[in-house]
Design a protein around this motif. Structure first.
Motif, mmCIF file in Angstrom:
data_model
loop_
_atom_site.group_PDB
_atom_site.id
_atom_site.type_symbol
_atom_site.label_atom_id
_atom_site.label_comp_id
_atom_site.label_asym_id
_atom_site.label_seq_id
_atom_site.Cartn_x
_atom_site.Cartn_y
_atom_site.Cartn_z
ATOM 1 N N ARG A 138 41.222 34.297 42.131
ATOM 2 C CA ARG A 138 41.464 35.509 41.345
ATOM 3 C C ARG A 138 40.979 35.320 39.908
ATOM 4 N NH1 ARG A 138 46.440 35.513 41.912
ATOM 5 N NH2 ARG A 138 47.059 34.723 39.859
ATOM 6 N N GLN A 139 41.279 34.156 39.339
ATOM 7 C CA GLN A 139 40.866 33.899 37.961
ATOM 8 C C GLN A 139 39.361 33.682 37.855
ATOM 9 O OE1 GLN A 139 43.327 30.646 36.639
ATOM 10 N NE2 GLN A 139 45.230 31.849 36.794
ATOM 11 N N ALA A 140 38.762 33.092 38.894
ATOM 12 C CA ALA A 140 37.311 32.900 38.891
ATOM 13 C C ALA A 140 36.583 34.238 38.893
ATOM 14 C CB ALA A 140 36.881 32.071 40.095
ATOM 15 N N LEU A 141 37.163 35.213 39.564
ATOM 16 C CA LEU A 141 36.499 36.505 39.673
ATOM 17 C C LEU A 141 36.843 37.425 38.508
ATOM 18 C CD1 LEU A 141 34.593 37.943 41.639
ATOM 19 C CD2 LEU A 141 36.579 38.951 42.744
ATOM 20 N N PHE A 142 38.112 37.497 38.138
ATOM 21 C CA PHE A 142 38.539 38.448 37.123
ATOM 22 C C PHE A 142 38.703 37.822 35.742
ATOM 23 C CE2 PHE A 142 39.968 40.374 41.088
ATOM 24 C CZ PHE A 142 39.636 41.704 40.915
ATOM 25 N N GLY A 143 38.871 36.514 35.678
ATOM 26 C CA GLY A 143 39.151 35.858 34.407
ATOM 27 C C GLY A 143 40.641 35.632 34.219
ATOM 28 N N ASP A 144 40.975 34.751 33.293
ATOM 29 C CA ASP A 144 42.390 34.441 33.034
ATOM 30 C C ASP A 144 43.156 35.654 32.509
ATOM 31 O OD1 ASP A 144 41.826 31.882 33.795
ATOM 32 O OD2 ASP A 144 41.625 31.111 31.747
ATOM 33 N N CYS A 145 42.428 36.597 31.947
ATOM 34 C CA CYS A 145 43.098 37.712 31.278
ATOM 35 C C CYS A 145 43.937 38.563 32.230
ATOM 36 C CB CYS A 145 42.085 38.584 30.548
ATOM 37 S SG CYS A 145 40.775 39.244 31.622
ATOM 38 N N VAL A 146 43.611 38.558 33.523
ATOM 39 C CA VAL A 146 44.389 39.402 34.439
ATOM 40 C C VAL A 146 45.816 38.906 34.599
ATOM 41 C CG1 VAL A 146 42.426 40.246 35.775
ATOM 42 C CG2 VAL A 146 43.565 38.128 36.463
ATOM 43 N N THR A 154 42.835 46.989 30.340
ATOM 44 C CA THR A 154 41.599 47.777 30.363
ATOM 45 C C THR A 154 40.382 46.956 29.994
ATOM 46 O OG1 THR A 154 42.807 49.819 29.847
ATOM 47 C CG2 THR A 154 40.429 49.795 29.403
ATOM 48 N N ALA A 155 40.457 46.213 28.901
ATOM 49 C CA ALA A 155 39.296 45.443 28.437
ATOM 50 C C ALA A 155 38.900 44.391 29.471
ATOM 51 C CB ALA A 155 39.606 44.789 27.091
ATOM 52 N N CYS A 156 39.901 43.697 29.996
ATOM 53 C CA CYS A 156 39.650 42.640 30.980
ATOM 54 C C CYS A 156 39.012 43.210 32.244
ATOM 55 C CB CYS A 156 40.970 41.952 31.303
ATOM 56 S SG CYS A 156 40.885 40.761 32.656
ATOM 57 N N ILE A 157 39.613 44.269 32.762
ATOM 58 C CA ILE A 157 39.113 44.856 34.001
ATOM 59 C C ILE A 157 37.780 45.554 33.769
ATOM 60 C CG2 ILE A 157 39.565 46.577 35.785
ATOM 61 C CD1 ILE A 157 41.160 43.978 36.049
ATOM 62 N N GLY A 158 37.592 46.122 32.596
ATOM 63 C CA GLY A 158 36.316 46.758 32.284
ATOM 64 C C GLY A 158 35.166 45.776 32.328
ATOM 65 N N THR A 159 35.397 44.563 31.823
ATOM 66 C CA THR A 159 34.363 43.522 31.881
ATOM 67 C C THR A 159 34.059 43.138 33.323
ATOM 68 O OG1 THR A 159 35.054 42.645 29.735
ATOM 69 C CG2 THR A 159 33.789 41.170 31.179
ATOM 70 N N PHE A 160 35.106 43.016 34.120
ATOM 71 C CA PHE A 160 34.907 42.695 35.537
ATOM 72 C C PHE A 160 34.101 43.795 36.236
ATOM 73 C CE2 PHE A 160 36.338 43.830 39.818
ATOM 74 C CZ PHE A 160 35.853 42.737 40.527
ATOM 75 N N ILE A 161 34.450 45.047 35.993
ATOM 76 C CA ILE A 161 33.760 46.160 36.644
ATOM 77 C C ILE A 161 32.277 46.151 36.290
ATOM 78 C CG2 ILE A 161 33.536 48.684 36.662
ATOM 79 C CD1 ILE A 161 36.605 48.807 36.469
ATOM 80 N N ASP A 162 31.965 45.891 35.020
ATOM 81 C CA ASP A 162 30.564 45.849 34.602
ATOM 82 C C ASP A 162 29.811 44.716 35.311
ATOM 83 O OD1 ASP A 162 30.914 47.989 32.889
ATOM 84 O OD2 ASP A 162 31.338 46.729 31.147
ATOM 85 N N THR A 163 30.449 43.549 35.368
ATOM 86 C CA THR A 163 29.779 42.378 35.935
ATOM 87 C C THR A 163 29.677 42.458 37.451
ATOM 88 O OG1 THR A 163 30.685 41.044 34.121
ATOM 89 C CG2 THR A 163 29.810 39.860 36.023
ATOM 90 N N PHE A 164 30.809 42.686 38.099
ATOM 91 C CA PHE A 164 30.830 42.762 39.558
ATOM 92 C C PHE A 164 30.051 43.994 40.042
ATOM 93 C CE2 PHE A 164 33.067 43.192 43.742
ATOM 94 C CZ PHE A 164 32.839 41.897 44.210
ATOM 95 N N GLY A 165 30.132 45.078 39.263
ATOM 96 C CA GLY A 165 29.445 46.309 39.636
ATOM 97 C C GLY A 165 27.939 46.175 39.641
ATOM 98 N N LEU A 166 27.407 45.351 38.725
ATOM 99 C CA LEU A 166 25.964 45.103 38.730
ATOM 100 C C LEU A 166 25.535 44.519 40.067
ATOM 101 C CD1 LEU A 166 23.161 44.736 37.341
ATOM 102 C CD2 LEU A 166 23.980 42.492 36.591
ATOM 103 N N TRP A 167 26.338 43.623 40.628
ATOM 104 C CA TRP A 167 25.980 42.946 41.872
ATOM 105 C C TRP A 167 26.260 43.801 43.103
ATOM 106 C CZ3 TRP A 167 24.011 37.864 42.583
ATOM 107 C CH2 TRP A 167 23.657 37.237 41.386
ATOM 108 N N THR A 168 27.319 44.586 43.076
ATOM 109 C CA THR A 168 27.605 45.410 44.257
ATOM 110 C C THR A 168 26.735 46.666 44.306
ATOM 111 O OG1 THR A 168 29.438 46.484 43.081
ATOM 112 C CG2 THR A 168 29.970 44.609 44.515
ATOM 113 N N THR A 169 26.431 47.224 43.138
ATOM 114 C CA THR A 169 25.596 48.418 43.076
ATOM 115 C C THR A 169 24.122 48.049 42.963
ATOM 116 O OG1 THR A 169 27.427 49.532 41.953
ATOM 117 C CG2 THR A 169 25.312 50.637 41.877
ATOM 118 N N ARG A 170 23.863 46.808 42.599
ATOM 119 C CA ARG A 170 22.513 46.248 42.461
ATOM 120 C C ARG A 170 21.730 46.910 41.329
ATOM 121 N NH1 ARG A 170 24.007 46.521 47.725
ATOM 122 N NH2 ARG A 170 22.960 48.492 48.188
ATOM 123 N N ARG A 171 22.481 47.362 40.346
ATOM 124 C CA ARG A 171 21.956 47.916 39.093
ATOM 125 C C ARG A 171 23.150 48.106 38.171
ATOM 126 N NH1 ARG A 171 24.193 52.668 39.215
ATOM 127 N NH2 ARG A 171 24.260 53.947 41.117
#
Length: 590
Positions: A138-146, A154-171
């Motif tokens: 969980r921490q590897a994927l979302f970071g310690d902030c969760v 919001t800030a923590c999850i927003g960073t995850f969405i941007d990073t993980f979203g690039l890979w799942t949406t492929r853009r």
């Protein structure tokens, strides 16, 4: 019903509405990565505005996604997911597209049924369970902030969405997509921005069942002329990776898309070379050759051995015929195609006199030592055994008799792309039982001599009869072993001369054996153009086929490259430089 399952229903049913919903599912195959055959009568969709990932592509993408974010700790998650993929039907490679001649490919199957929906949802849930319930993952994927004791992540999850979203949406995500995942999914329509286990679980599932993850969405790029668009860098990165790797782009390819170098001539060429040289490319081309050659139809030489059938036991006496032999034959073909994919030409596929048999059972049939993967290659003792047409996987049968008709149909349709008529409804497909005076050829000629049969069989039998040099086990022979029901043997000379009508009914050229047939087929140019058509079909799908409005120029360009003697590696990479690969039509847009 959970919110994640609602999302996958919307994704597969609404966004993919041009596919065939609830259509025929593929046949579940074995545990390896080899595709299973589908029903010959499987229905096909209209050209989908967005193609979905195949099961194979989805599984590899999930693997690469998890390895990127979790590293070595991804394996327990992948182990948990593996049995879930058993729910998802295999994509059939044998499809009925009506006007289409030759082999089809599992990539072309766009059916979506209930088992696809449940399976992809269960994969996402299994991944989310394994990550959310494990502190390190969980921490590897979302970071310690969760895990920080605050009410707003919001800030923590927003960073995850941007990073993980690039890979799942492929853009990179759009602002609307980012808001949907953050506000609607994670925060439950704005009710709470705390990173509870349920909230981050829902977020993971939603991102992994999103239409932009499950489908290839191409709606960006520059309009070149009315209705014709150039793919943008991220779309092009996905086309490259999913064509050559059957998986998502890696970090280097994402970086090339982000910095724009992928859209430069030098940068694009460098990426194509790197991608093709990657070891992941082999599995993709193994699948291409497996499906083009219809290796799922390989006859099982073990047929009749288990029951100790007297005819079969006499036929295989002195040879190691086990349930493994069929797979060993298939593996040998894929060893051969891989060897020439990396360091050979198209002609080598049909003229090679080398054995790639790594197992003693098949090597004995070929009368050669086993091959250990090194140079020099081991040559067959007869010059008549050439290339693909001399391989056990394309010659073997479950019976003690050969099948010249099936051999001829394969060559005519899958290797030459010639259309054959439909057999009469009352056709008798089984020759009479052999007598000591009749070879298999004699019986086939008697069966197909009536005028209502000969109109088609003149274009089939003449291709199959020269291969009578090889028996139903793939052994070379000059006499046919005719075995009665008690196992008694008579040896009868075989006749190889035949008229294959390669160029059509006016071509009365006679060939005198398999090597002669191979040379005439290559000289005709039909093998080269048909191979080009199949590779374009594999790479670009149904819309690229001339029978469905595709551009014949792409096929002609590849065919010319093949005929010129270019290395197969250049041919396979060459598709990536064709306009059809780098562009899309407005009709492909959502």
């Amino acid at each position: 019903m959970s919110r994640g399952f609602v999302i996958v229903l919307l994704g597969l049913f609404l966004v993919g509405c041009e596919g065939v919903i609830g259509g025929t599912d593929g046949i579940v195959g074995g545990p390896d990565d080899r595709p299973a055959s589908g029903s010959p009568g499987a229905s096909f969709p209209s050209q989908a505005s967005m193609l979905r990932m195949t099961k194979q592509q989805h599984q590899r993408t999930v693997q690469d996604l998890l390895v990127h974010f979790l590293g070595g700790d991804a394996q327990p998650v992948l182990d948990a997911v593996e049995p879930v993929y058993g729910i998802i039907p295999d994509d059939p490679s044998e499809l009925d597209f009506g006007e289409l001649v030759g082999a089809t490919f599992s990539r072309m199957s766009q059916n979506v049924g209930e088992l696809h929906i449940r399976g992809y949802y269960d994969v996402a849930v299994t991944v989310a369970d394994a990550i959310v319930q494990d502190d390190l993952r969980r921490q590897a994927l979302f970071g310690d902030c969760v895990d920080q004791p605050v009410d707003d992540h919001t800030a923590c999850i927003g960073t995850f969405i941007d990073t993980f979203g690039l890979w799942t949406t492929r853009r990179p995500l759009t602002q609307n997509e980012r808001s949907f995942f953050l506000d609607s999914v994670f925060a439950d329509d704005g009710n709470s921005y705390a990173a509870t286990p349920q909230a981050i679980h829902d977020l993971l599932v939603a991102m992994m069942v999103s239409p932009t993850f499950l489908y290839f969405v191409e709606n960006q790029g520059t309009e070149l002329e009315d209705g014709l668009y150039e793919l943008d860098a991220y779309e092009l990165a996905s086309r490259l990776s999913f064509h050559f790797w059957s998986s998502m782009p890696d970090e280097e390819l994402f970086d090339a898309a982000a910095d724009g170098s992928l859209l430069t001539e030098a940068g694009y060429r460098a990426q194509v070379e790197r991608i093709y040289a990657d070891t992941r490319t082999r599995a993709t081309f193994d699948r291409f050759f497996f499906e083009w050659l219809s290796l799922y139809r390989t006859g099982d030489p073990f047929g009749g051995v288990a029951s100790l059938d007297p005819q079969k036991m006499t036929f295989v006496e002195g040879y190691d015929v086990s349930p493994a032999l069929r797979e060993n034959m298939i593996d040998e073909v894929l060893e051969m195609t891989e060897y020439y994919r990396k360091s050979g030409t198209f002609d080598d596929l049909f003229t090679s006199n080398a054995s790639f048999a790594r197992t003693s059972d098949l090597a004995a049939i070929y009368e050669v030592p086993t091959w250990d993967g090194s140079e020099p290659l081991i040559e067959f003792p007869t010059s008549e055994r050439l290339g693909l047409l001399g391989r056990g996987a394309l010659l073997s049968a479950a019976t003690v008799y050969t099948h010249p008709i099936l051999r001829g149909v394969r060559i005519r349709e899958d290797f030459m792309c010639d259309e054959l008529g439909t057999p009469p409804a009352n056709v008798n497909g089984a020759p009479d039982e052999a007598t000591t005076l009749m070879t298999t050829r004699d019986r086939i000629e008697a069966l197909t001599s009536p005028s209502n049969c000969n109109g088609c069989h003149q274009f089939i039998n003449g291709l199959g009869f020269p291969l009578e040099s090889f028996d139903a086990l793939g052994r070379y022979r000059t006499d046919e072993m005719i075995i009665d029901v008690d196992g008694d043997v008579s040896m009868v000379p075989i006749e190889l001369d035949a008229t294959p009508y390669i160029e059509g009914p006016s071509d009365a050229t006679v060939v005198s054996g398999p090597a002669d047939l191979v040379n005439d087929l290559l000289d005709s140019g039909k093998l080269q153009s048909c191979f080009a058509k199949h590779y374009v079909r594999f790479a670009l799908g149904l819309a690229a086929d001339p029978a469905y409005g595709g551009d014949v120029g792409t096929i002609e360009a590849l065919s010319e490259q093949i005929t010129s003697g270019a290395p197969l590696a250049d041919v396979f990479k060459g598709i990536a430089f064709m306009p059809a690969f780098k562009q899309r039509l407005r009709g492909d847009e959502s």
